[in-house]
Scaffold this active site. Structure first.
Site, PDB file in Angstrom:
ATOM      1  N   SER A 153     -29.712  25.662  -8.435  1.00 19.14           N
ATOM      2  CA  SER A 153     -30.956  25.702  -9.196  1.00 19.14           C
ATOM      3  C   SER A 153     -30.635  25.333 -10.626  1.00 19.14           C
ATOM      4  O   SER A 153     -29.554  25.648 -11.141  1.00 19.14           O
ATOM      5  CB  SER A 153     -31.572  27.103  -9.143  1.00 19.14           C
ATOM      6  OG  SER A 153     -32.588  27.240 -10.121  1.00 19.14           O
ATOM      7  N   TYR A 166     -31.618  35.859  -9.575  1.00 19.24           N
ATOM      8  CA  TYR A 166     -31.672  34.523  -8.978  1.00 19.24           C
ATOM      9  C   TYR A 166     -30.741  33.534  -9.691  1.00 19.24           C
ATOM     10  O   TYR A 166     -29.901  32.900  -9.039  1.00 19.24           O
ATOM     11  CB  TYR A 166     -33.111  34.023  -8.972  1.00 19.24           C
ATOM     12  CG  TYR A 166     -33.289  32.648  -8.361  1.00 19.24           C
ATOM     13  CD1 TYR A 166     -33.286  32.476  -6.981  1.00 19.24           C
ATOM     14  CD2 TYR A 166     -33.440  31.520  -9.165  1.00 19.24           C
ATOM     15  CE1 TYR A 166     -33.437  31.220  -6.412  1.00 19.24           C
ATOM     16  CE2 TYR A 166     -33.591  30.260  -8.606  1.00 19.24           C
ATOM     17  CZ  TYR A 166     -33.592  30.117  -7.235  1.00 19.24           C
ATOM     18  OH  TYR A 166     -33.735  28.862  -6.683  1.00 19.24           O
ATOM     19  N   LYS A 170     -27.225  31.646  -8.190  1.00 21.14           N
ATOM     20  CA  LYS A 170     -27.103  30.195  -8.113  1.00 21.14           C
ATOM     21  C   LYS A 170     -25.948  29.684  -8.966  1.00 21.14           C
ATOM     22  O   LYS A 170     -25.295  28.692  -8.618  1.00 21.14           O
ATOM     23  CB  LYS A 170     -28.421  29.550  -8.540  1.00 21.14           C
ATOM     24  CG  LYS A 170     -29.556  29.748  -7.533  1.00 21.14           C
ATOM     25  CD  LYS A 170     -29.225  29.111  -6.196  1.00 21.14           C
ATOM     26  CE  LYS A 170     -30.426  29.081  -5.260  1.00 21.14           C
ATOM     27  NZ  LYS A 170     -30.127  28.386  -3.986  1.00 21.14           N
TER      28      LYS A 170
END
Length: 268
Positions: A153, A166, A170
């Site tokens: 990401s 998150y 990533k």
């Protein structure tokens, strides 16, 4: 399904006759990658938890690739994931292409997020790709060929304000990919990390609903575009596959003018 009926490039036959596994296949980028790989001649096995969505995808896949299918699998259960991959290799032949696309954003505010939320996020976004890579690598190294694509990401390289679960998961995936690439490239296995920009998927739209600022237009990509970018570059020598030059430029700006970057980032 008008989008599904569009035929993408054949990618010079790169995927014809290959066995490809895509995680997070029930919707969004994962489903699109499955369709594009099948149309390019691969035998595709799409993995995800949502049986209903997978069944709909399987019907479309079989139209263009009778040998392709979907399998219900929760990638966070790494034991089940390893068993599923072993079953695919036993029935379809060695896995030539692995795309770790499944992702989870807990969607919890910093003041409410728990350690368990972090663990669950890392189970899906990091440990599942680790388990999948370790499962397919011995056969790929033995053959001296294979492609592994880890969908990271842009938040992993340019984190936005938030609880951090998150983007940190990533970022770990990106580091894993880069680190292993140095050793695997010499053994004929090509590893890529993908920075897909912003896509209007359930994951992306969910982040907007929770308060993420709407990304600039030049950083928004469709799943069709990102899928084609990935498949066009997978197998080449470049480690990073980025869908947005604007975000690439922001990385340079961060290094050259860090104070200005962080001043602006706090307000975005």
């Amino acid at each position: 399904m008008t989008r599904a009926s569009r035929r993408p490039p054949a990618y010079d036959g790169r995927y014809r006759g290959r066995v490809a596994v895509v995680t997070g296949a029930s919707a969004g980028l994962g489903a699109q990658l499955c369709l594009d790989l099948a149309r390019a001649g691969a035998t595709v096995v799409g993995l995800a938890r949502n049986a209903e969505h997978l069944d709909a995808l399987a019907v479309t896949l079989r139209v263009v690739s009778p040998t392709s299918r979907t399998v219900v699998c929760d990638v966070a259960d790494t034991g089940a994931l390893r068993a599923t991959l072993a079953g695919i290799a036993a029935s379809d032949g060695p896995i030539d292409v692995l795309i770790n696309n499944a992702a989870l954003d807990p969607g919890v505010r910093l003041t409410d997020i728990t350690e368990e939320d972090f663990r669950r996020t890392f189970d899906v976004n990091f440990f599942a790709p680790v388990a999948a890579m370790l499962a397919v690598l011995p056969a790929m190294v033995a053959r001296g060929a294979g492609i592994i694509v880890n969908v990271s990401s842009d938040g992993g390289r340019l984190p936005s304000p938030g609880p951090g679960a998150y983007p940190s998961s990533k970022a770990a995936l990106s580091a894993l990919t880069e680190s292993t690439s140095f050793r695997l490239k010499t053994k004929g296995v090509v590893v890529h990390v993908v920075y897909p920009a912003f896509m209007r998927t359930a994951l992306g739209l969910g982040a907007l609903q929770r308060g993420l600022r709407r990304p600039p237009r030049l950083t928004i990509r469709s799943v069709e575009t990102v899928s084609r970018i990935i498949l066009a570059r997978a197998g080449e020598s470049t480690l990073e596959i980025s869908a947005s030059r604007v975000i690439d430029a922001a990385m340079v700006f961060r290094q050259v003018l860090p104070r200005a970057y962080f001043w602006g980032r706090k307000r975005w």
